[in-house]
Design a protein around this motif. Sequence first.
Motif, PDB file in Angstrom:
ATOM      1  N   SER A 194       0.840  -1.198   0.000  1.00  0.00           N
ATOM      2  CA  SER A 194       0.000   0.000   0.000  1.00  0.00           C
ATOM      3  C   SER A 194       0.875   1.248   0.000  1.00  0.00           C
ATOM      4  CB  SER A 194      -0.893   0.027   1.245  1.00  0.00           C
ATOM      5  OG  SER A 194      -1.634  -1.155   1.363  1.00  0.00           O
ATOM      6  N   LEU A 195       2.139   1.065   0.343  1.00  0.00           N
ATOM      7  CA  LEU A 195       3.091   2.168   0.430  1.00  0.00           C
ATOM      8  C   LEU A 195       3.367   2.766  -0.948  1.00  0.00           C
ATOM      9  CD1 LEU A 195       5.681   0.415   2.768  1.00  0.00           C
ATOM     10  CD2 LEU A 195       3.915   2.062   3.444  1.00  0.00           C
ATOM     11  N   HIS A 196       3.752   4.032  -0.955  1.00  0.00           N
ATOM     12  CA  HIS A 196       4.122   4.668  -2.214  1.00  0.00           C
ATOM     13  C   HIS A 196       5.332   3.942  -2.802  1.00  0.00           C
ATOM     14  CE1 HIS A 196       5.233   7.606  -5.195  1.00  0.00           C
ATOM     15  NE2 HIS A 196       4.024   8.137  -5.021  1.00  0.00           N
ATOM     16  N   PRO A 197       5.298   3.641  -4.090  1.00  0.00           N
ATOM     17  CA  PRO A 197       6.413   2.896  -4.698  1.00  0.00           C
ATOM     18  C   PRO A 197       7.776   3.568  -4.527  1.00  0.00           C
ATOM     19  CG  PRO A 197       4.547   2.956  -6.202  1.00  0.00           C
ATOM     20  CD  PRO A 197       4.207   3.858  -5.042  1.00  0.00           C
ATOM     21  N   GLY A 213      -3.198   2.874   9.897  1.00  0.00           N
ATOM     22  CA  GLY A 213      -2.644   1.749  10.656  1.00  0.00           C
ATOM     23  C   GLY A 213      -2.013   0.714   9.739  1.00  0.00           C
ATOM     24  N   GLN A 214      -2.630   0.481   8.594  1.00  0.00           N
ATOM     25  CA  GLN A 214      -2.075  -0.448   7.616  1.00  0.00           C
ATOM     26  C   GLN A 214      -0.770   0.096   7.041  1.00  0.00           C
ATOM     27  OE1 GLN A 214      -3.042  -3.509   6.814  1.00  0.00           O
ATOM     28  NE2 GLN A 214      -1.392  -3.763   5.333  1.00  0.00           N
ATOM     29  N   LEU A 215      -0.764   1.372   6.712  1.00  0.00           N
ATOM     30  CA  LEU A 215       0.449   1.985   6.168  1.00  0.00           C
ATOM     31  C   LEU A 215       1.594   1.917   7.178  1.00  0.00           C
ATOM     32  CD1 LEU A 215      -1.186   5.054   4.405  1.00  0.00           C
ATOM     33  CD2 LEU A 215      -0.095   3.096   3.269  1.00  0.00           C
ATOM     34  N   THR A 216       1.302   2.192   8.434  1.00  0.00           N
ATOM     35  CA  THR A 216       2.326   2.129   9.475  1.00  0.00           C
ATOM     36  C   THR A 216       2.828   0.698   9.646  1.00  0.00           C
ATOM     37  OG1 THR A 216       1.388   4.046  10.595  1.00  0.00           O
ATOM     38  CG2 THR A 216       2.786   2.590  11.918  1.00  0.00           C
ATOM     39  N   TYR A 217       1.913  -0.269   9.621  1.00  0.00           N
ATOM     40  CA  TYR A 217       2.314  -1.671   9.730  1.00  0.00           C
ATOM     41  C   TYR A 217       3.232  -2.048   8.564  1.00  0.00           C
ATOM     42  CZ  TYR A 217       2.298  -6.698   9.507  1.00  0.00           C
ATOM     43  OH  TYR A 217       2.714  -8.002   9.419  1.00  0.00           O
ATOM     44  N   VAL A 244       3.338   8.478   6.386  1.00  0.00           N
ATOM     45  CA  VAL A 244       3.636   7.330   5.536  1.00  0.00           C
ATOM     46  C   VAL A 244       2.840   7.483   4.242  1.00  0.00           C
ATOM     47  CG1 VAL A 244       3.722   4.823   5.391  1.00  0.00           C
ATOM     48  CG2 VAL A 244       3.900   5.936   7.633  1.00  0.00           C
ATOM     49  N   PRO A 245       3.525   7.772   3.125  1.00  0.00           N
ATOM     50  CA  PRO A 245       2.805   7.983   1.866  1.00  0.00           C
ATOM     51  C   PRO A 245       2.286   6.672   1.276  1.00  0.00           C
ATOM     52  CG  PRO A 245       5.169   8.092   1.485  1.00  0.00           C
ATOM     53  CD  PRO A 245       4.971   7.931   2.971  1.00  0.00           C
ATOM     54  N   SER A 246       1.105   6.749   0.677  1.00  0.00           N
ATOM     55  CA  SER A 246       0.504   5.566   0.065  1.00  0.00           C
ATOM     56  C   SER A 246       0.684   5.589  -1.449  1.00  0.00           C
ATOM     57  CB  SER A 246      -0.988   5.495   0.397  1.00  0.00           C
ATOM     58  OG  SER A 246      -1.690   6.561  -0.209  1.00  0.00           O
ATOM     59  N   HIS A 247       0.562   4.421  -2.048  1.00  0.00           N
ATOM     60  CA  HIS A 247       0.526   4.305  -3.502  1.00  0.00           C
ATOM     61  C   HIS A 247      -0.582   5.248  -3.986  1.00  0.00           C
ATOM     62  CE1 HIS A 247      -0.448   2.635  -7.428  1.00  0.00           C
ATOM     63  NE2 HIS A 247       0.651   1.891  -7.385  1.00  0.00           N
ATOM     64  N   PRO A 248      -0.406   5.906  -5.129  1.00  0.00           N
ATOM     65  CA  PRO A 248      -1.407   6.872  -5.592  1.00  0.00           C
ATOM     66  C   PRO A 248      -2.815   6.298  -5.803  1.00  0.00           C
ATOM     67  CG  PRO A 248       0.557   6.968  -6.969  1.00  0.00           C
ATOM     68  CD  PRO A 248       0.768   5.856  -5.997  1.00  0.00           C
ATOM     69  N   LEU A 249      -2.938   4.980  -5.932  1.00  0.00           N
ATOM     70  CA  LEU A 249      -4.258   4.368  -6.076  1.00  0.00           C
ATOM     71  C   LEU A 249      -5.034   4.375  -4.768  1.00  0.00           C
ATOM     72  CD1 LEU A 249      -6.372   2.723  -7.712  1.00  0.00           C
ATOM     73  CD2 LEU A 249      -5.109   0.663  -7.053  1.00  0.00           C
ATOM     74  N   PHE A 250      -4.326   4.426  -3.645  1.00  0.00           N
ATOM     75  CA  PHE A 250      -4.956   4.303  -2.341  1.00  0.00           C
ATOM     76  C   PHE A 250      -5.201   5.664  -1.694  1.00  0.00           C
ATOM     77  CE2 PHE A 250      -2.462   0.306  -2.786  1.00  0.00           C
ATOM     78  CZ  PHE A 250      -3.540  -0.542  -2.922  1.00  0.00           C
ATOM     79  N   ALA A 251      -6.302   5.752  -0.964  1.00  0.00           N
ATOM     80  CA  ALA A 251      -6.635   6.967  -0.213  1.00  0.00           C
ATOM     81  C   ALA A 251      -6.557   6.626   1.274  1.00  0.00           C
ATOM     82  CB  ALA A 251      -8.035   7.448  -0.577  1.00  0.00           C
ATOM     83  N   ALA A 252      -5.630   7.264   1.964  1.00  0.00           N
ATOM     84  CA  ALA A 252      -5.425   6.978   3.391  1.00  0.00           C
ATOM     85  C   ALA A 252      -6.545   7.563   4.234  1.00  0.00           C
ATOM     86  CB  ALA A 252      -4.082   7.535   3.836  1.00  0.00           C
TER      87      ALA A 252
END
Length: 148
Positions: free
Chosen positions: A5-8, A96-100, A126-134
Motif C-alpha cells: 500500500s506504500l508509495h512505490p 494503521g495499515q500503512l504504518t504496519y 507514511v505515503p501511500s501508492h497513488p491508487l490508495f486513499a489513506a
Amino acid sequence: MRLWSLHPSILDRAALVACWREALLAQKVLEGGTRGYKAHPQLIRFRAHPEPTLAVGAFLTGLRAEATARGYSFDGSRIHVPAIPQETVSIPVTDGQLTYELGHLQRKVAARAEEWLPHLPTDGVVPSHPLFAAEAGPVESWEVVSDS
C-alpha cells in the motif's frame, strides 16, 4: 504475495521488483486466468473495487512509473488494463495499515539493503501508492500480521 500500500518511491529495489511480479500475478487471478491464489487476502481490496482489473492496472501503472524513474525497464505491455492511479476510483487504506507495512519494509530493508533505510519516512507521515486513499484506522482486517 505482498501488494504494498506504500508509495512505490519508498520501496527498495527488491520490494519494487517483487511487488511488480506479484501484482502481475494478482492481475491474472482477477482475470480468472489461474486456479491458485483466488482467496489470497491481499486481493480483497481489489475485488471490492467497482472495476477490479482497472484497479490492478492502475496499481501496476504506478509501480511501472516508479521503476521507469529509477531507470528500470518494466514491460508496460504486461499491464492488461493500464490506468492512471490518480484518475481511477481510489481504494481506501488505513493509516494503521500503512504504518504496519512501513515497519515490515523497515525490517526487510535492514536485513537486505541497509543503504536504503534513509529513503524510508521517519516523520510519522507514511505515503501511500497513488491508487490508495489513506484514512484513519487500525491495520486492515485482511492483513496477515507477522513479526517478520
